[in-house]
Design an enzyme around this catalytic site. Structure first.
Site: not given
Ligand code: GLC
Length: 543
Positions: A136, A183, A204, A266, A496
C-alpha cells in the site's frame, strides 16, 4: 539550469557505476566520517537564520521560539494556516559540482531502471522475491517516483492500488494480484474474501492523498489529472473515513493500529511492551523472508509468532469485521507514523476537496484535523522532548524513542515549541551516527543498527522528516538529512534500508521506494536537467 551529461551511452553508465563508489569514498564520505566539530549545531544555525518558512501565507518571521509565539492558541492558528504544499522540494541541484551531477544522474538512471524492473504493468512490487505483491504505502510513494518520468504510469499505480479497496473503504496493506510462493504469509494464510482481489485484512499508512495532490500539481496533462483526481477522491475519502470508523470508535481524534504491520514499522521497539500478550497455538509456519535476507536484519521468531497470533485472531473474528476487530485485538496502539501521515493526508484531501468544490467533505475533513490536533498534544512527552506512541489498552505512552517521533513535523501538527525541541533532539541523534536518521535513538538499549525498524535508516522516513523540518524553518538540519540520504545511495545503492553507523545497505536490493525517493526527492533537479520530468511515454494517459 546546470549542465549535465545525458547518460544514454551504456558504456559511460557502466564506467560511472564502477567509479562512483570510489569517488564517494574519497570525496563525499570523508565529510561524514568525521563528526561536525563542537560549535554551532545545525539547529542553532537554523534558529539564527531568518529562514524561509512555507511557500504560502508565512505567519512567523523565523523558527526562533519565542514564548509568546509558543502559546497554544497561536499554535492552533499556526498549523491551520500552513498548507504544507511543497511535498518534494527541489533543492540544491543548481550549485553542485559537475562530478556530483554525474553521480546523481547515474542514480536517476538506476532508479528508473529499478522501477521498470519491478513494474508488473499496473503496479510496482517493492522488491523482486522478498516482496512480490502490491504494498500500500510503497505504491503510493512509488507513484511519485513514476511521475517524474511517466505521468500515465504514476496514475495507474494509484488506480490499481484502489482496485483492492474493500466495500467498507479499507485499502489493504497488500493486494495479492498474482500468486507468488516467495512471500509469507500469502493469501492462503490471510484467507480474506476476494473483494475484489485477494488481500490482507489490515491497512497501512494512508499516503495516497499526498501522492494524488503531488501528481495533480505537477501534471503536464491537466485535464487528465483533473479527471483522475476527481475519480480517486471518493475512494480516498472512503478510506480516511474507514480509519476513523474502524480504528477510532472511541472518537479520540487519533486512530489505532491493530497490528504492527499496519504502521509500516513492523518491529519498532515502540511495540515491545504492547506485544507482550501470550502467543496462541498457531499452525507451524515457514518464513520466506529469511530466504532473501540475513536473519540478523529481520524481526525475530518471537515477534513473528505474535504477528501471526494477531492475524489468526482477526481471521477468526468474522473475517476482519472492523466493528469487532478494534475490541478483540490485544494490540491497539496510537502509532505516530500512521497518525502523522493521516493528519498530513487529511490536509491534502481537504485541499483536493476544495479544488473539486466539495464543501461538505472539506468541513468533514477539517473536523478530523481539529480533533487530531488536540489529540496529538496527549502524545507529547515534555521531558523527552519527543512525541511518543500510546498503548490504547494500558493508556501508557511507549517510552521507546523512535524516528516516527519526528513525523508530527511532517504532519505540521507540532507546535513551534515542540518543533524546536524535536530539532534539538534530532541534531543530537545525528551526532551519534554517521548517517541519519536512525529509526531508534542510538543511545537507547533497544537500538540495533541492522535490525529493520530498530535502528536502520529508511529513505522514506528521511524524506518525511526533512520535509517537515523545512516547513518549520530548520533548513540546515533538513539539508543535512538530504545529504546523508544522498551519501547512502551513493555508497550502497538503492537498498531497502541502511546501517546508520557504517552506511552499508541492508535488506532488499533494487528497492522501489528508495528509487522513488531519489527520483521524486533527492534527484528531481537532476532528473529534470537530463530531460526526464514528466517526459516519458504518455500514450496511455487517456486510457
Ligand atoms: C516491510 C516494511 C513495510 C513495507 C513492506 C514492503 O514489511 O516494514 O513498511 O511496506 O516491507 O516494502
Amino acid at each position: 539550469m546546470f549542465k549535465l551529461l545525458k547518460l544514454q551511452d551504456p558504456t559511460l553508465v557502466g564506467s560511472l557505476r564502477s567509479v562512483c563508489p570510489l569517488l564517494l569514498s574519497t570525496r563525499r564520505m570523508g565529510s561524514y566520517e568525521q563528526r561536525p566539530p563542537a560549535g554551532p549545531s545545525s539547529v542553532s544555525a537554523a534558529q539564527q537564520a531568518p529562514g524561509p518558512l512555507y511557500a504560502e501565507t508565512p505567519v512567523h518571521q523565523s523558527p526562533i521560539l519565542s514564548e509568546s509565539l509558543a502559546k497554544a492558541p497561536d499554535d492552533h492558528v499556526f498549523w491551520k494556516q500552513k498548507s504544507l504544499s511543497r511535498l518534494f522540494t527541489i533543492g540544491h541541484g543548481g550549485s553542485e559540482e559537475q562530478l556530483e551531477n554525474d553521480v546523481r544522474a547515474h542514480i536517476v538512471e538506476e532508479a528508473i531502471r529499478v522501477l521498470r524492473s519491478n513494474d508488473y504493468g499496473h503496479y510496482t512490487v517493492p522488491a523482486q522475491g522478498l516482496y512480490p505483491f502490491q504494498w500500500n504505502w510503497d505504491s503510493a510513494l512509488v507513484s511519485a517516483g513514476w511521475a517524474v518520468f511517466d505521468e500515465a504510469r504514476a496514475w495507474r499505480e494509484l488506480e490499481f492500488l484502489f482496485s483492492g479497496q474493500w466495500e467498507d473503504g479499507m485499502v489493504p496493506s497488500i493486494v495479492f494480484h498474482k500468486p507468488s510462493d516467495t512471500y509469507f504469509p500469502g493469501p492462503e494464510i490471510w484467507g480474506t474474501p476476494e473483494r475484489p482481489s485477494k488481500s490482507t485484512g489490515i491497512s497501512q499508512p494512508p499516503v495516497a492523498a499526498l501522492s494524488v495532490r503531488f501528481l495533480y500539481e505537477h501534471a503536464e496533462h491537466r485535464k487528465v489529472a483533473e479527471e483522475k483526481m476527481e475519480s480517486l477522491f471518493p475512494k480516498l475519502l472512503a478510506w480516511h473515513r474507514w480509519w476513523y470508523k474502524a480504528r477510532d470508535p472511541k472518537n479520540k481524534g487519533v486512530v489505532a493500529i491493530l497490528h504492527p504491520w499496519e504502521s509500516g514499522m513492523d518491529n519498532s521497539p515502540a511495540w515491545d511492551d504492547s506485544m507482550q500478550f501470550p502467543v496462541d497455538d498457531i499452525p507451524p509456519y515457514c518464513r520466506c523472508d529469511l530466504n532473501h535476507v540475513n536473519a540478523s536484519m529481520r524481526p525475530t521468531k518471537e515477534t513473528y509468532d505474535h504477528y501471526l497470533t494477531l492475524l489468526y485472531r482477526f481471521k477468526a473474528a468474522n473475517f476482519y469485521d472492523p466493528d469487532k476487530l478494534y475490541w478483540i485485538s490485544p494490540f491497539r496502539v496510537t502509532d505516530l507514523c500512521v497518525n502523522s501521515i493521516l493528519f498530513r493526508a487529511n490536509r491534502d484531501l481537504s485541499w483536493i476537496a476544495q479544488k473539486l468544490g466539495k464543501q461538505d467533505a472539506v468541513d468533514e475533513i477539517n473536523q478530523w484535523l481539529a480533533k487530531g490536533f488536540e489529540a496529538f498534544s496527549h502524545l507529547w512527552d515534555e521531558d523527552a522532548g519527543l512525541f511518543k506512541c500510546e498503548d490504547q489498552i494500558t493508556g501508557k505512552l511507549a517510552d521507546a524513542p523512535i524516528s516516527a517521533a519526528f513525523l508530527p513535523l511532517f504532519a505540521g501538527v507540532a507546535s513551534k515549541e515542540q518543533a524546536a525541541k524535536l530539532a534539538l533532539n534530532l541534531d543530537k541523534w545525528l551526532n551519534k551516527v554517521s548517517y541519519g536518521v536512525p529509526s531508534t535513538d542510538p543511545d537507547d538499549s533497544r537500538f540495533e543498527q541492522l535490525r529493520y525498524w530498530r535502528g536502520p535508516v529508511w529513505l522514506i522516513i528521511n524524506w518525511m522528516i526533512s520535509n517537515g523540518l523545512k516547513h518549520y524553518g530548520y533548513t540546515d538540519l533538513a539539508k543535512q538529512i538530504e545529504d546523508h540520504s544522498k551519501a547512502l545511495t551513493e555508497k550502497a545503492g538503492l537498498r531497502e534500508y541502511f546501517d546508520p553507523i557504517t552506511g552499508d545497505g541492508a535488506g532488499g536490493r533494487d528497492f522501489s521506494w528508495t528509487a522513488a525517493m531519489c527520483l521524486a526527492w533527492l534527484d528531481r533537479p537532476t532528473a529534470i536537467a537530463i530531460g526526464h520530468k514528466m517526459s516519458g511515454p504518455k500514450q496511455h494517459l487517456d486510457d
